[in-house]
Design a protein around this motif. Structure first.
Motif, short mmCIF file in Angstrom:
data_model
loop_
_atom_site.label_atom_id
_atom_site.label_comp_id
_atom_site.label_asym_id
_atom_site.label_seq_id
_atom_site.Cartn_x
_atom_site.Cartn_y
_atom_site.Cartn_z
N GLY A 217 0.84 -1.20 0.00
CA GLY A 217 0.00 0.00 0.00
C GLY A 217 0.87 1.24 0.00
O GLY A 217 1.75 1.40 -0.85
N GLU A 218 0.64 2.11 0.97
CA GLU A 218 1.39 3.36 1.10
C GLU A 218 2.66 3.21 1.91
O GLU A 218 3.32 4.19 2.24
CB GLU A 218 0.50 4.43 1.76
CG GLU A 218 -0.76 4.73 1.00
CD GLU A 218 -1.71 5.63 1.78
OE1 GLU A 218 -1.47 5.87 2.99
OE2 GLU A 218 -2.69 6.09 1.19
N LEU A 219 3.01 1.99 2.27
CA LEU A 219 4.16 1.74 3.14
C LEU A 219 5.27 1.02 2.39
O LEU A 219 5.03 0.19 1.53
CB LEU A 219 3.74 0.89 4.34
CG LEU A 219 2.58 1.43 5.18
CD1 LEU A 219 2.20 0.42 6.24
CD2 LEU A 219 2.95 2.77 5.80
N GLU A 220 6.48 1.32 2.76
CA GLU A 220 7.66 0.58 2.31
C GLU A 220 8.29 0.02 3.58
O GLU A 220 8.74 0.78 4.44
CB GLU A 220 8.62 1.52 1.59
CG GLU A 220 9.79 0.82 0.95
CD GLU A 220 10.61 1.77 0.10
OE1 GLU A 220 10.13 2.21 -0.96
OE2 GLU A 220 11.73 2.06 0.53
N VAL A 221 8.26 -1.30 3.72
CA VAL A 221 8.73 -1.95 4.94
C VAL A 221 10.06 -2.64 4.65
O VAL A 221 10.14 -3.56 3.86
CB VAL A 221 7.70 -2.98 5.46
CG1 VAL A 221 8.18 -3.59 6.77
CG2 VAL A 221 6.33 -2.34 5.61
N HIS A 222 11.11 -2.14 5.31
CA HIS A 222 12.44 -2.73 5.16
C HIS A 222 12.64 -3.72 6.31
O HIS A 222 12.24 -3.46 7.44
CB HIS A 222 13.51 -1.64 5.22
CG HIS A 222 13.49 -0.77 4.01
ND1 HIS A 222 14.45 -0.85 3.04
CD2 HIS A 222 12.61 0.18 3.61
CE1 HIS A 222 14.17 0.02 2.09
NE2 HIS A 222 13.06 0.66 2.40
#
Length: 146
Positions: free
Chosen positions: A28-33
């Motif tokens: 979605g609107e998130l970038e999870v590293h």
């Protein structure tokens, strides 16, 4: 104290540097590293500061959540939970701790690990703005022997 924070910053920055660019999920609107490594990569001072046991048989999970809707994709706060499961199905909950340093926000958890064991991680998060995300990844752990 400043040296500890600086060293911790370097370790956690590795998790979101271009060298680790493949270890993130766009949800979605998130970038999870995310990153997983042996706790032996932490210096004794950092491990003590954050009450982390350094051992070749302990892994560390590091999660950072970025907001792709804001200019520069800043780190944002999230409630992070998760589980780690080995191939025979033994599952354990991960107990994440939030670490803030300047604009950076990281969530770390440790887990007991065996050499050459593949683990499946399930991560759930609820980021600012009530944005929820879940993802899974696998990691094969190798004991970091001195």
């Amino acid at each position: 104290m400043r040296q500890i924070i600086a060293a911790l910053s370097v370790i956690f920055t590795v998790a979101i540097s271009p060298a680790w660019a493949g270890q993130f999920k766009e949800i979605g609107e998130l970038e999870v590293h995310y990153n997983t490594l042996s706790t032996t990569f932490l210096t004794p001072e950092i491990a003590q500061q954050y009450d982390i046991t350094r051992s070749g048989y302990r892994g560390l999970v590091n999660i950072a959540v970025l907001d792709t809707m804001q200019l520069g994709k800043p780190a944002i706060a999230a409630e992070v939970t998760g589980q780690v499961k080995n191939l025979v199905g033994n599952s354990r909950d991960l107990d994440f701790t939030e670490i803030r340093e300047g604009d950076a926000i990281y969530y770390i958890a440790t887990f007991a690990a065996d050499d050459e064991e593949t683990y499946r991680f399930h991560i759930d998060l609820n980021a600012e703005g009530n944005r929820n995300a879940s993802f899974d990844y696998n990691y094969t752990f190798y004991v970091d022997a001195p």
